[in-house]
Design an enzyme around this catalytic site. Structure first.
Site, PDB file in Angstrom:
ATOM      1  N   SER A  61      59.920 -83.973  34.311  1.00  0.00           N
ATOM      2  CA  SER A  61      58.472 -83.777  34.165  1.00  0.00           C
ATOM      3  C   SER A  61      57.987 -83.070  35.424  1.00  0.00           C
ATOM      4  O   SER A  61      58.653 -83.130  36.466  1.00  0.00           O
ATOM      5  CB  SER A  61      57.798 -85.152  34.072  1.00  0.00           C
ATOM      6  OG  SER A  61      56.413 -85.043  34.296  1.00  0.00           O
ATOM      7  N   TYR A  88      56.764 -93.761  37.672  1.00  0.00           N
ATOM      8  CA  TYR A  88      57.036 -92.641  36.753  1.00  0.00           C
ATOM      9  C   TYR A  88      57.516 -91.415  37.540  1.00  0.00           C
ATOM     10  O   TYR A  88      58.551 -90.829  37.222  1.00  0.00           O
ATOM     11  CB  TYR A  88      55.768 -92.326  35.959  1.00  0.00           C
ATOM     12  CG  TYR A  88      55.957 -91.243  34.912  1.00  0.00           C
ATOM     13  CD1 TYR A  88      56.666 -91.500  33.744  1.00  0.00           C
ATOM     14  CD2 TYR A  88      55.426 -89.969  35.096  1.00  0.00           C
ATOM     15  CE1 TYR A  88      56.837 -90.515  32.792  1.00  0.00           C
ATOM     16  CE2 TYR A  88      55.597 -88.975  34.143  1.00  0.00           C
ATOM     17  CZ  TYR A  88      56.297 -89.256  32.983  1.00  0.00           C
ATOM     18  OH  TYR A  88      56.475 -88.274  32.034  1.00  0.00           O
TER      19      TYR A  88
HETATM   20  N1  LIG Z   1      53.641 -85.534  26.985  1.00  0.00           N
HETATM   21  C1  LIG Z   1      53.732 -85.014  28.189  1.00  0.00           C
HETATM   22  O1  LIG Z   1      52.767 -84.375  28.679  1.00  0.00           O
HETATM   23  C2  LIG Z   1      54.985 -85.150  28.980  1.00  0.00           C
HETATM   24  C3  LIG Z   1      55.049 -84.484  30.216  1.00  0.00           C
HETATM   25  C4  LIG Z   1      56.205 -84.571  30.966  1.00  0.00           C
HETATM   26  C5  LIG Z   1      57.279 -85.309  30.522  1.00  0.00           C
HETATM   27  N2  LIG Z   1      57.198 -85.969  29.334  1.00  0.00           N
HETATM   28  C6  LIG Z   1      58.362 -86.743  28.947  1.00  0.00           C
HETATM   29  O2  LIG Z   1      58.748 -86.411  27.625  1.00  0.00           O
HETATM   30  C7  LIG Z   1      59.331 -87.552  26.987  1.00  0.00           C
HETATM   31  C8  LIG Z   1      58.609 -87.818  25.674  1.00  0.00           C
HETATM   32  O3  LIG Z   1      57.237 -88.014  25.957  1.00  0.00           O
HETATM   33  P1  LIG Z   1      56.101 -88.063  24.824  1.00  0.00           P
HETATM   34  O4  LIG Z   1      54.903 -87.459  25.415  1.00  0.00           O
HETATM   35  O5  LIG Z   1      56.648 -87.589  23.530  1.00  0.00           O
HETATM   36  O6  LIG Z   1      55.863 -89.647  24.801  1.00  0.00           O
HETATM   37  P2  LIG Z   1      55.582 -90.623  23.560  1.00  0.00           P
HETATM   38  O7  LIG Z   1      55.126 -91.888  24.193  1.00  0.00           O
HETATM   39  O8  LIG Z   1      54.703 -89.957  22.551  1.00  0.00           O
HETATM   40  O9  LIG Z   1      57.028 -90.817  22.912  1.00  0.00           O
HETATM   41  C9  LIG Z   1      58.042 -91.497  23.591  1.00  0.00           C
HETATM   42  C10 LIG Z   1      58.961 -92.132  22.561  1.00  0.00           C
HETATM   43  O10 LIG Z   1      60.018 -92.816  23.283  1.00  0.00           O
HETATM   44  C11 LIG Z   1      60.195 -94.089  22.669  1.00  0.00           C
HETATM   45  N3  LIG Z   1      60.785 -95.031  23.630  1.00  0.00           N
HETATM   46  C12 LIG Z   1      60.162 -95.639  24.673  1.00  0.00           C
HETATM   47  N4  LIG Z   1      61.007 -96.473  25.279  1.00  0.00           N
HETATM   48  C13 LIG Z   1      62.187 -96.399  24.603  1.00  0.00           C
HETATM   49  C14 LIG Z   1      63.432 -97.047  24.764  1.00  0.00           C
HETATM   50  N5  LIG Z   1      63.639 -97.952  25.730  1.00  0.00           N
HETATM   51  N6  LIG Z   1      64.440 -96.735  23.902  1.00  0.00           N
HETATM   52  C15 LIG Z   1      64.236 -95.829  22.906  1.00  0.00           C
HETATM   53  N7  LIG Z   1      63.063 -95.202  22.704  1.00  0.00           N
HETATM   54  C16 LIG Z   1      62.052 -95.486  23.554  1.00  0.00           C
HETATM   55  C17 LIG Z   1      58.793 -94.500  22.253  1.00  0.00           C
HETATM   56  O11 LIG Z   1      58.824 -95.551  21.303  1.00  0.00           O
HETATM   57  C18 LIG Z   1      58.238 -93.184  21.714  1.00  0.00           C
HETATM   58  O12 LIG Z   1      58.551 -93.012  20.354  1.00  0.00           O
HETATM   59  C19 LIG Z   1      59.225 -88.691  27.994  1.00  0.00           C
HETATM   60  O13 LIG Z   1      60.430 -88.796  28.703  1.00  0.00           O
HETATM   61  C20 LIG Z   1      58.112 -88.233  28.921  1.00  0.00           C
HETATM   62  O14 LIG Z   1      58.207 -88.791  30.203  1.00  0.00           O
HETATM   63  C21 LIG Z   1      56.073 -85.912  28.565  1.00  0.00           C
END
Ligand SMILES: NC(=O)c1ccc[n+]([C@@H]2O[C@H](COP(=O)([O-])OP(=O)(O)OC[C@H]3O[C@@H](n4cnc5c(N)ncnc54)[C@H](O)[C@@H]3O)[C@@H](O)[C@H]2O)c1
Length: 252
Positions: A144, A157
């Site tokens: 990220s 985080y």
């Molecule tokens: N959305 C953003 O702006 C953004 C930015 C940078 C990084 N990210 C990264 O991208 C990835 C996805 O983010 P997102 O925005 O889709 O988040 P989200 O919360 O919409 O989805 C995350 C998914 O991971 C699942 N999850 C959580 N803990 C888990 C576990 N222990 N085992 C299996 N599944 C698990 C959740 O149930 C959910 O379905 C993450 O790693 C997040 O840190 C997101």
């Protein structure tokens, strides 16, 4: 040229694939001919996602918590039985915790580290064995902009994401001789449920928009180009890298 970015016929696992970016990655891979398995925490959410994704291609889903080693090992068995081997692993599952450091409990710190960092390590370790055996594989971790910038209220985080970048570099060096590519995607501000609460706060949202040279949040689909690059033969000599998809945020 088409073959260079092709994932057709490949097998892939997307962790945390029931919603958000993981769902988009699974859809992108399945619709381009990969056989995809998703895992997530909630059985019903997994079933609903699989039902929706089935129209795009071959897809299965399992309930698994990537932070629990026995569940990862059980998932390796399921993936082996279902797909025979694994070409592409996307360590997408992640959680965020917004809290001041003084108020953060050890339990909250550990939860973020367990899912984001330990979950990535466990999946790399156990699925990497399958790839090393084959002498080929693509692991895509998810960092990220938080791995490079210090963001308020997100000590655990940001630290976990910085560590994922270094895990990616270190493992790429270790498994280079096995021809397993280990890279990471570094999303910027992308519209998903993870940041719904921040987008609902007009002052905070505007502050974030002001930071962005592109002037807007990204859409999940805008990560697909880099995903396909890292999952396909196009990136065969690329390893240990984090590629940011952030609308220029890290230029600031
Ligand atoms: N959305 C953003 O702006 C953004 C930015 C940078 C990084 N990210 C990264 O991208 C990835 C996805 O983010 P997102 O925005 O889709 O988040 P989200 O919360 O919409 O989805 C995350 C998914 O991971 C699942 N999850 C959580 N803990 C888990 C576990 N222990 N085992 C299996 N599944 C698990 C959740 O149930 C959910 O379905 C993450 O790693 C997040 O840190 C997101």
């Amino acid at each position: 040229m088409d073959d260079l970015f092709s994932v057709a016929g490949k097998t892939a696992l997307v962790t945390g694939g029931a919603r958000g970016l993981g769902f988009t990655y699974a859809k992108a891979l399945a619709s381009r001919g990969a056989k995809v398995i998703i895992c997530d925490l909630d059985e019903h959410a997994v079933a609903a996602a699989v039902a929706e994704l089935t129209s795009y291609g071959e897809i299965k889903g399992y309930k698994a918590n990537v932070a629990i080693e026995q569940e990862v090992i059980a998932l390796v068995d399921k993936v082996s039985n279902e797909l025979g081997q694994l070409d592409i692993l996307i360590n997408n599952a992640g959680v965020v915790q917004r809290v001041t450091t003084e108020d953060m409990t050890l339990q909250e710190w550990n939860r973020v580290m367990d899912v984001n960092l330990t979950g990535t390590f466990l999946c790399c370790k156990h699925f990497g064995v399958m790839m090393k055996r084959k002498g080929k594989g693509k692991i895509i971790n998810v960092s990220s902009i938080a791995g490079r910038m210090g963001l308020d209220l997100r000590l655990a985080y940001c630290t976990s994401k910085a560590a994922i970048e270094h895990l990616t570099r270190t493992l790429a060096a270790e498994w280079g001789p096995d021809h397993v590519n280990i890279n990471a995607i570094g999303p910027g501000y992308i519209k998903t449920a993870m940041n719904e609460d921040t987008r609902a706060d007009p002052v905070r949202y505007q502050k974030m928009l002001n930071q962005l040279p592109w002037g807007r949040f990204g859409e999940p689909e805008e990560l697909v180009g880099v995903l396909l690059f890292l999952a396909s033969p196009a990136s065969d000599y690329v390893t240990g890298q984090t590629i940011f998809v952030d609308g220029g945020l890290l230029t600031q």
